[in-house]
Design a protein around this motif. Structure first.
Motif, PDB file in Angstrom:
ATOM      1  N   PHE A   1      13.484  -1.187  -4.503  1.00  0.00           N
ATOM      2  CA  PHE A   1      14.312  -1.853  -5.521  1.00  0.00           C
ATOM      3  C   PHE A   1      14.503  -3.329  -5.169  1.00  0.00           C
ATOM      4  O   PHE A   1      14.365  -4.215  -6.021  1.00  0.00           O
ATOM      5  N   LEU A   2      14.807  -3.617  -3.906  1.00  0.00           N
ATOM      6  CA  LEU A   2      15.035  -5.004  -3.487  1.00  0.00           C
ATOM      7  C   LEU A   2      13.769  -5.841  -3.654  1.00  0.00           C
ATOM      8  O   LEU A   2      13.840  -7.002  -4.103  1.00  0.00           O
ATOM      9  N   ASP A   3      12.639  -5.279  -3.320  1.00  0.00           N
ATOM     10  CA  ASP A   3      11.368  -5.999  -3.490  1.00  0.00           C
ATOM     11  C   ASP A   3      11.158  -6.344  -4.962  1.00  0.00           C
ATOM     12  O   ASP A   3      10.755  -7.460  -5.311  1.00  0.00           O
ATOM     13  N   TYR A   4      11.446  -5.357  -5.803  1.00  0.00           N
ATOM     14  CA  TYR A   4      11.271  -5.550  -7.254  1.00  0.00           C
ATOM     15  C   TYR A   4      12.282  -6.576  -7.770  1.00  0.00           C
ATOM     16  O   TYR A   4      11.948  -7.487  -8.552  1.00  0.00           O
ATOM     17  N   ALA A   5      13.541  -6.444  -7.342  1.00  0.00           N
ATOM     18  CA  ALA A   5      14.619  -7.310  -7.826  1.00  0.00           C
ATOM     19  C   ALA A   5      14.407  -8.762  -7.426  1.00  0.00           C
ATOM     20  O   ALA A   5      14.777  -9.678  -8.162  1.00  0.00           O
ATOM     21  N   ASP A   6      13.815  -8.990  -6.261  1.00  0.00           N
ATOM     22  CA  ASP A   6      13.554 -10.358  -5.821  1.00  0.00           C
ATOM     23  C   ASP A   6      12.561 -11.072  -6.736  1.00  0.00           C
ATOM     24  O   ASP A   6      12.515 -12.300  -6.780  1.00  0.00           O
ATOM     25  N   ARG A   7      11.769 -10.282  -7.455  1.00  0.00           N
ATOM     26  CA  ARG A   7      10.758 -10.870  -8.340  1.00  0.00           C
ATOM     27  C   ARG A   7      11.206 -10.927  -9.803  1.00  0.00           C
ATOM     28  O   ARG A   7      10.477 -11.409 -10.667  1.00  0.00           O
ATOM     29  N   HIS A   8      12.421 -10.420 -10.075  1.00  0.00           N
ATOM     30  CA  HIS A   8      12.938 -10.402 -11.447  1.00  0.00           C
ATOM     31  C   HIS A   8      14.407 -10.818 -11.462  1.00  0.00           C
ATOM     32  O   HIS A   8      15.128 -10.591 -10.501  1.00  0.00           O
ATOM     33  N   LYS A   9      14.833 -11.429 -12.557  1.00  0.00           N
ATOM     34  CA  LYS A   9      16.231 -11.850 -12.664  1.00  0.00           C
ATOM     35  C   LYS A   9      17.168 -10.653 -12.735  1.00  0.00           C
ATOM     36  O   LYS A   9      18.276 -10.670 -12.212  1.00  0.00           O
ATOM     37  N   GLU A  10      16.732  -9.605 -13.437  1.00  0.00           N
ATOM     38  CA  GLU A  10      17.579  -8.428 -13.628  1.00  0.00           C
ATOM     39  C   GLU A  10      16.715  -7.184 -13.690  1.00  0.00           C
ATOM     40  O   GLU A  10      15.572  -7.236 -14.165  1.00  0.00           O
ATOM     41  N   VAL A  11      17.246  -6.079 -13.187  1.00  0.00           N
ATOM     42  CA  VAL A  11      16.523  -4.811 -13.203  1.00  0.00           C
ATOM     43  C   VAL A  11      17.121  -3.928 -14.295  1.00  0.00           C
ATOM     44  O   VAL A  11      18.301  -3.583 -14.247  1.00  0.00           O
TER      45      VAL A  11
ATOM     46  N   SER B   1      22.703  -6.623  -5.813  1.00  0.00           N
ATOM     47  CA  SER B   1      23.320  -5.309  -5.980  1.00  0.00           C
ATOM     48  C   SER B   1      23.138  -4.450  -4.733  1.00  0.00           C
ATOM     49  O   SER B   1      22.145  -4.581  -4.006  1.00  0.00           O
ATOM     50  N   GLY B   2      24.084  -3.554  -4.515  1.00  0.00           N
ATOM     51  CA  GLY B   2      24.017  -2.665  -3.362  1.00  0.00           C
ATOM     52  C   GLY B   2      23.538  -1.270  -3.725  1.00  0.00           C
ATOM     53  O   GLY B   2      23.206  -0.982  -4.881  1.00  0.00           O
ATOM     54  N   ARG B   3      23.528  -0.387  -2.734  1.00  0.00           N
ATOM     55  CA  ARG B   3      23.073   0.986  -2.933  1.00  0.00           C
ATOM     56  C   ARG B   3      23.937   1.733  -3.947  1.00  0.00           C
ATOM     57  O   ARG B   3      23.427   2.534  -4.734  1.00  0.00           O
ATOM     58  N   ALA B   4      25.238   1.486  -3.919  1.00  0.00           N
ATOM     59  CA  ALA B   4      26.139   2.206  -4.830  1.00  0.00           C
ATOM     60  C   ALA B   4      25.787   1.927  -6.285  1.00  0.00           C
ATOM     61  O   ALA B   4      25.782   2.835  -7.119  1.00  0.00           O
ATOM     62  N   ALA B   5      25.474   0.684  -6.575  1.00  0.00           N
ATOM     63  CA  ALA B   5      25.123   0.312  -7.948  1.00  0.00           C
ATOM     64  C   ALA B   5      23.797   0.941  -8.363  1.00  0.00           C
ATOM     65  O   ALA B   5      23.651   1.431  -9.489  1.00  0.00           O
ATOM     66  N   LEU B   6      22.820   0.922  -7.456  1.00  0.00           N
ATOM     67  CA  LEU B   6      21.526   1.520  -7.773  1.00  0.00           C
ATOM     68  C   LEU B   6      21.681   3.018  -8.013  1.00  0.00           C
ATOM     69  O   LEU B   6      21.119   3.568  -8.969  1.00  0.00           O
ATOM     70  N   ALA B   7      22.424   3.697  -7.151  1.00  0.00           N
ATOM     71  CA  ALA B   7      22.638   5.137  -7.316  1.00  0.00           C
ATOM     72  C   ALA B   7      23.340   5.434  -8.642  1.00  0.00           C
ATOM     73  O   ALA B   7      22.982   6.387  -9.355  1.00  0.00           O
ATOM     74  N   TYR B   8      24.310   4.584  -8.987  1.00  0.00           N
ATOM     75  CA  TYR B   8      25.078   4.757 -10.230  1.00  0.00           C
ATOM     76  C   TYR B   8      24.165   4.623 -11.451  1.00  0.00           C
ATOM     77  O   TYR B   8      24.170   5.474 -12.351  1.00  0.00           O
TER      78      TYR B   8
ATOM     79  N   ILE C   1      10.344   1.848 -10.542  1.00  0.00           N
ATOM     80  CA  ILE C   1      10.623   1.809  -9.099  1.00  0.00           C
ATOM     81  C   ILE C   1      10.589   3.222  -8.509  1.00  0.00           C
ATOM     82  O   ILE C   1       9.973   3.463  -7.466  1.00  0.00           O
ATOM     83  N   VAL C   2      11.244   4.165  -9.182  1.00  0.00           N
ATOM     84  CA  VAL C   2      11.300   5.539  -8.674  1.00  0.00           C
ATOM     85  C   VAL C   2       9.914   6.188  -8.718  1.00  0.00           C
ATOM     86  O   VAL C   2       9.489   6.868  -7.773  1.00  0.00           O
ATOM     87  N   GLU C   3       9.190   5.949  -9.812  1.00  0.00           N
ATOM     88  CA  GLU C   3       7.870   6.557  -9.955  1.00  0.00           C
ATOM     89  C   GLU C   3       6.873   6.029  -8.910  1.00  0.00           C
ATOM     90  O   GLU C   3       5.930   6.724  -8.529  1.00  0.00           O
ATOM     91  N   ASN C   4       7.094   4.830  -8.458  1.00  0.00           N
ATOM     92  CA  ASN C   4       6.194   4.244  -7.445  1.00  0.00           C
ATOM     93  C   ASN C   4       6.605   4.621  -6.018  1.00  0.00           C
ATOM     94  O   ASN C   4       5.922   4.271  -5.052  1.00  0.00           O
TER      95      ASN C   4
ATOM     96  N   VAL D   1      14.309   4.347  -1.814  1.00  0.00           N
ATOM     97  CA  VAL D   1      14.139   3.693  -3.126  1.00  0.00           C
ATOM     98  C   VAL D   1      14.773   2.303  -3.122  1.00  0.00           C
ATOM     99  O   VAL D   1      14.265   1.371  -3.754  1.00  0.00           O
ATOM    100  N   TYR D   2      15.864   2.166  -2.373  1.00  0.00           N
ATOM    101  CA  TYR D   2      16.585   0.888  -2.359  1.00  0.00           C
ATOM    102  C   TYR D   2      15.712  -0.244  -1.821  1.00  0.00           C
ATOM    103  O   TYR D   2      15.765  -1.370  -2.332  1.00  0.00           O
ATOM    104  N   GLN D   3      14.908   0.030  -0.824  1.00  0.00           N
ATOM    105  CA  GLN D   3      14.038  -1.010  -0.282  1.00  0.00           C
ATOM    106  C   GLN D   3      13.020  -1.475  -1.323  1.00  0.00           C
ATOM    107  O   GLN D   3      12.742  -2.670  -1.459  1.00  0.00           O
TER     108      GLN D   3
END
Length: 391
Positions: free
Chosen positions: A360-370, A332-339, A378-381, A356-358
């Motif tokens: 997000f990518l770290d988190y997403a790489d470790r999970h199938k779906e966010v 997913s890209g920035r537009a999807a995360l912002a949405y 992610i935002v709280e961290n 936040v996107y960076q």
């Protein structure tokens, strides 16, 4: 030119129920039949009455409650079958008997140990007998897909002469190529004497994944009824999927064809059948699958967020789906995360989004779906959290 109506013959309760392990009781069949009637199908094939007392009971019960559609009972070209079907359909507002026989050389030789002339006579006799009970008689030429066209035309002529109102041309084994099947329908339209007295119907199986394509080729070449099932369930690899042919005709106005189906009920109908038959609909199933309106690629997500039609040819609401799904993954890209962040309460600036996107990518790489709860984590961290929530 007026839009041509294509009749929808639903056989979910007969051919669809032939899936191993998907037996329905009478109460379940009645519930599905009520919804099919509301959906707007023209014909409900309710069962094969002679096959069992339970099937007889179901056809009889459905005949009593269906108000709009014709109710159909299947038979072989056997007098007992036909008489039993007529009895089961006695209370139907619009009863139809569906009788027929195999017409391919393979069926004639190995299934019936018979000859072509005898099969023509049996076809005529079966329709004639069915006609003594009901006005609306559909004749099926089983394995028509592998039947010689000239001989098939002879059988169809005999059925029409006996009083058939519909001629079902099944691709029973799902063998035909679309052009081949379309040519078969065209041949019958042009060579069967009295063809104007009957409706040509297509009944295609999906053994090679061509059921929907063959059905559409059939109507393009003159058929005016499609036999299909909800979710494409049925014998072996299944049947033509009702939701697919309905939306193909609706999405291609150049074909100048449509059905009476209320498409906003399609998703709910799919869920109902899936639930009662215990068959999970594949996620990538066209029209009604869980992923039919889901987007996880960043490029696709950005396009859909800007304008739905960039990657969706159907408005989800047309088929009863609330909205498109923007699925967050490592693709997913920035537009999807912002949405998605905005949906859960975070209005991110461009700078905040970059930070936040960076994470997000770290988190997403470790999970199938966010998921939504993950966005909060992610935002709280993020070291920008206080800035974000105070905005």
């Amino acid at each position: 030119m007026a839009i041509q109506n294509i009749q929808i013959f639903d056989t979910t309760l007969r051919d669809g129920e032939q899936v191993p392990g998907c037996k329905l009781n009478t109460e379940q069949k009645i519930k599905i039949a009520r919804q099919l009637d509301q959906l707007g199908v023209d014909v409900i094939e309710a069962g094969f009455p002679v096959s069992s007392p339970g099937d007889f009971e179901s056809v009889d019960a459905i005949s009593r409650i269906v108000k709009n559609a014709s109710v159909c009972g299947l038979t072989r070209a056997v007098e007992k079958d036909i008489k039993t079907a007529a009895q089961a359909l006695e209370k139907a507002v619009k009863p139809r008997i569906h009788t027929g026989i195999g017409t391919s050389d393979s069926h004639i030789k190995f299934k019936f140990n018979s000859d072509r002339e005898s099969i023509v006579q049996r076809a005529y006799d079966a329709v004639k007998y069915a006609k003594s009970f009901v006005e609306d008689v559909e004749f099926y030429a089983e394995d028509a897909g592998r039947t010689d066209n000239a001989y098939l035309a002879r059988v169809c002529e005999a059925a029409i002469k006996a009083g058939a109102t519909v001629l079902n041309i099944p691709d029973t084994t799902g063998y035909c190529l679309p052009a081949e099947y379309g040519a078969k329908i065209k041949y019958l339209k042009e060579h069967v004497k009295g063809i104007d007295k009957a409706i040509l119907s297509v009944h295609c199986h999906n053994d090679l994944g061509l059921a929907t394509a063959n059905s559409i080729e059939g109507v393009i070449n003159g058929a005016r009824q499609i036999e299909c099932t909800i979710n494409g369930i049925g014998e072996r690899a299944g049947n033509t999927a009702l939701e697919e042919v309905v939306m193909i005709l609706r999405q291609h106005p150049s074909l100048n064809m449509d059905t009476r189906i209320d498409s906003t009920m399609l998703y709910g109908m799919s869920q109902l059948v899936s639930e009662h038959m215990g068959i999970r609909t594949q996620p990538n199933k066209a029209i009604v699958g869980a992923n039919a309106f889901a987007h996880s690629s960043g490029i696709h997500q950005d396009g859909v967020i800007k304008n739905r039609e960039t990657y969706e040819i159907i408005d989800p609401k047309e088929v009863g789906v609330t909205e498109s799904a923007i699925v967050l993954t490592a693709r997913s890209g920035r537009a999807a995360l912002a949405y998605r962040a905005k949906q859960v309460g975070y209005e991110l600036t461009k700078l905040q989004l970059d930070q936040v996107y960076q994470q997000f990518l770290d988190y997403a790489d470790r999970h199938k779906e966010v998921h939504d709860q993950d966005i909060h984590i992610i935002v709280e961290n993020s070291h920008l959290y206080r800035e974000i929530i105070s905005a």
